[in-house]
Design a protein around this motif. Structure first.
Motif, short mmCIF file in Angstrom:
data_model
loop_
_atom_site.label_atom_id
_atom_site.label_comp_id
_atom_site.label_asym_id
_atom_site.label_seq_id
_atom_site.Cartn_x
_atom_site.Cartn_y
_atom_site.Cartn_z
N THR A 181 -18.05 6.63 91.60
CA THR A 181 -19.10 5.73 91.15
C THR A 181 -19.32 5.90 89.65
OG1 THR A 181 -20.18 5.82 93.29
CG2 THR A 181 -21.52 5.11 91.45
N PRO A 192 -28.88 3.89 92.71
CA PRO A 192 -29.21 4.15 91.30
C PRO A 192 -30.71 4.17 91.04
CG PRO A 192 -27.88 2.15 91.53
CD PRO A 192 -28.12 2.68 92.90
N SER A 208 -24.72 0.18 89.03
CA SER A 208 -23.61 1.09 89.30
C SER A 208 -22.47 0.34 89.96
CB SER A 208 -24.04 2.25 90.20
OG SER A 208 -24.04 1.86 91.55
N GLY A 235 -22.17 4.77 86.77
CA GLY A 235 -23.48 4.17 86.64
C GLY A 235 -24.19 4.76 85.44
#
Lengths: 330, 170, 121
Positions: free
Chosen positions: A241, A223, A273, A243
């Motif tokens: 994922t 991230p 994340s 995030g």
């Protein structure tokens, strides 16, 4: 002299035939399909020995699945009695009968709401729109009054038999529609006997069993800098994922992203994340958002009720926390 | 064509085929790198190139590949096409070398030996549409030099022997 | 051998050594994989970071080609061809080595194992 010429021609002909035979026949085929639906680039690759016509049909069918869910879940454009219609219709009718596929998706959303104890809420459309307005201007944040005004919006009521109460709920299926549609594509692939496939729906990755290697290698984005901090070796899994680092804006030194906590009506900030690895793409999408909306500790406890779900958290202090089972994908 | 010349070229062709067959019985070279050969048959090609004409050398070279195909490698097999590519490029390079450079038979032989390798690789790349074989190139190049020199010296010996010692004018 | 021959041979030796050096130096450290091509298509990828012995089969032009990997090396075990050159070649493990099974149109090459099929984000 004539014989010489004929001989020469025969030799040249044979040469071409020999080379031609050798250049023939390819036993393996890889196909790819690139789509743009649900605000996302979707890249699909699959291997099959099926005929050209079959492959064409398969591609059309896959496109149709994504297109259908794109239209049904769309809240900005009207496609028949889709989500936009549910929000904005001016019909006097008390109930609306929707496409069974949309009804199923809405039911899935309700189920996710129950399972997440109210954290993953598909009724957040109003709040999401308020934040979206400021995110697109890259300046300011919604006022409390603005956010409170969303409290008066009705919640979705499912009546069974594909019927929905016409109370103008502000539905947003962004957290689940992509994973859900991808799961449908996966089911379709398996129903036609395609086992070697990889679907990348804007970072939601779903893979089958690769035909020509032991596993697919799926990286997880860092991230902080967009590099890859971990590589997973997976077959028949979804890797999803959530995030706040992809869609966000900065205002007065603070970053505001797009995943809103229904308890605070503000973007959640428990972690940078969270990544889910499990065999069901819809579940992976659902859980990644759910876990993003609770603390890492809560998430660890929460995830225990789901077997075969592995999680990788990327904390605010850049610490990487993983469930035990992630090891088997390393 | 004169009967005498025809007979001699035919015998040379037969000799080149025999040398090729002999060479296939030495497994040593292909053990190092696939496709590597001493290139004994090239002695005959060089001999014809320097004592007859390039046209004769060309036909001998191509006919040799076709005969080898019939006898050993199999006509229109992969090895046949490889040999054809090698023989063709090798001939072109040697003919050009003889005509336009000051290189002796040895230099020409080295060039021919290298061209044979390159020709084979080019055909291989063409046939299987795969460029990775280029990795062999430096190795083939390297080993082509000594084989080229050996073949060159032998050719030179034969050319000198027939032209000067026996005073046979072809 | 005249002077020109000498110069030519010298240049050629230098050239071939340069070529070899280039391939040697282009070898990268890090995880590797064996990539098996049928013509220009990848038909098998073997992760060479795994130590245990594994056998794989791919379809070549003349039938099945059996490939074995072990300890970061890979070799062709058996294949159907007149000379069996590629199964005689033995193990390879560096990116400047290739196994070419011409009659089967199969090429085994070693490449860096750094490509990802996808990135989750």
């Amino acid at each position: 002299m004539k014989i010489k010429k004929i001989m020469g021609m025969i030799i040249v002909l044979l040469l071409f035939l020999g080379a031609g035979y050798f250049l023939l026949r390819r036993p393996y085929q890889e196909y790819s399909l690139n789509l743009f639906y649900m605000d996302t680039y979707i890249q699909i690759k699959f291997d099959t020995k099926k005929s050209r016509d079959d492959v064409k049909k398969i591609k059309e069918e896959v496109t149709k699945i994504y297109q259908d869910y794109h239209e049904l879940a769309n809240r900005y454009t009207e496609y028949g009695q889709n989500v936009y219609y549910l929000i904005h219709n001016t019909s006097e009718e008390e109930v609306i009968t929707v496409d069974p596929k949309l009804y199923e998706l809405l039911s899935y959303g309700e189920m996710a709401y129950q399972e997440s104890n109210g954290l993953l809420d598909i009724n957040m459309g109003c709040v999401i729109d308020k934040w979206k307005y400021y995110r697109e201007r890259k300046e300011g944040i919604p006022t409390d009054e603005e956010l409170e005004s969303c409290n008066s919006v009705n919640r979705l009521v499912l009546l069974g038999e594909n019927q929905v109460l016409n109370n103008h709920p502000n539905i947003d299926l962004g957290a689940i529609a992509k994973g859900y549609a991808t799961e449908k594509v996966k089911e379709y692939f398996e129903s036609v006997g395609i086992t070697s496939y990889i679907i990348n729906a804007g970072g939601n990755v779903v893979v089958g069993t690769p035909q020509h290697k032991d596993y697919y290698q799926v990286g997880i984005e860092d991230p902080n800098d967009g590099s890859v901090f971990k590589v997973l070796k997976v077959t028949n899994q979804a890797v999803v994922t959530s995030g706040g680092y992809e869609r966000f804006y900065e205002y007065e030194g603070h970053k505001y992203h797009h995943i809103i906590d229904p308890n605070t009506n503000y973007p959640s900030e428990y972690m940078k994340s969270v990544t889910i690895i499990t065999d069901d793409s819809a579940l992976a999408d659902q859980l990644s958002t759910t876990l993003f909306l609770m603390s890492i500790e809560e998430g660890k406890a929460y995830i225990e009720r789901y077997p075969n779900v592995e999680v990788i958290w990327y904390s605010n202090d850049d610490e990487i926390i993983m469930t035990e089972g992630v090891k088997k994908y390393e | 064509m004169e009967i005498k010349k025809l007979t001699r070229l035919s015998m040379l062709l037969a000799l080149s085929v025999i040398l090729g067959l002999l060479e296939n019985m030495i497994p040593f070279f292909s053990g190092i790198i696939p496709g590597l050969k001493l290139g004994l048959a090239n002695i005959v090609v060089l001999f014809v190139l320097y004592t007859f004409s390039s046209k004769d050398a060309f036909f001998l070279s191509i006919l040799r590949v076709i005969l080898m195909g019939l006898i050993s490698t199999g006509l229109f097999s992969i090895r046949f096409f490889l040999s054809l590519g090698g023989a063709f490029l090798s001939f072109v390079v040697m003919a050009l070398s003889k005509k336009y450079t000051k290189l002796s038979v040895i230099g020409t032989s080295v060039l021919g030996s290298i061209a044979h390798s390159v020709g084979q690789i080019l055909v291989a790349i063409l046939l299987i549409k795969q460029g990775l074989m280029i990795y062999y190139l430096p190795w083939l190049l390297f080993f082509s030099i000594p084989t080229g020199i050996v073949v060159g010296y032998m050719s030179k010996y034969f050319i000198d022997y027939f032209e000067k010692r026996l005073k046979i004018n072809f | 051998m005249n002077k020109q021959d000498g110069i030519l041979i010298f240049i050629l030796i230098i050239l071939s050594l340069f070529g070899m050096a280039f391939f040697y130096l282009s070898e990268k450290d890090g995880p590797k994989k064996a990539v098996v091509y049928y013509e220009d298509q990848v038909v098998l990828e073997i992760d060479l970071t795994q130590k245990e012995e594994k056998t794989y089969q791919v379809e070549g032009f003349n039938g099945t080609v059996t490939i074995e990997s072990k300890d970061g090396k890979v070799k062709v075990v058996s294949e159907n061809s007149p000379l069996h050159l590629c199964s005689k070649q033995g193990y390879i493990s560096s990116s400047y080595e290739t196994i070419v099974c011409l009659p089967n149109k199969i090429v085994v090459a070693i490449e860096a194992n750094d490509s990802l099929d996808a990135v989750a984000k």
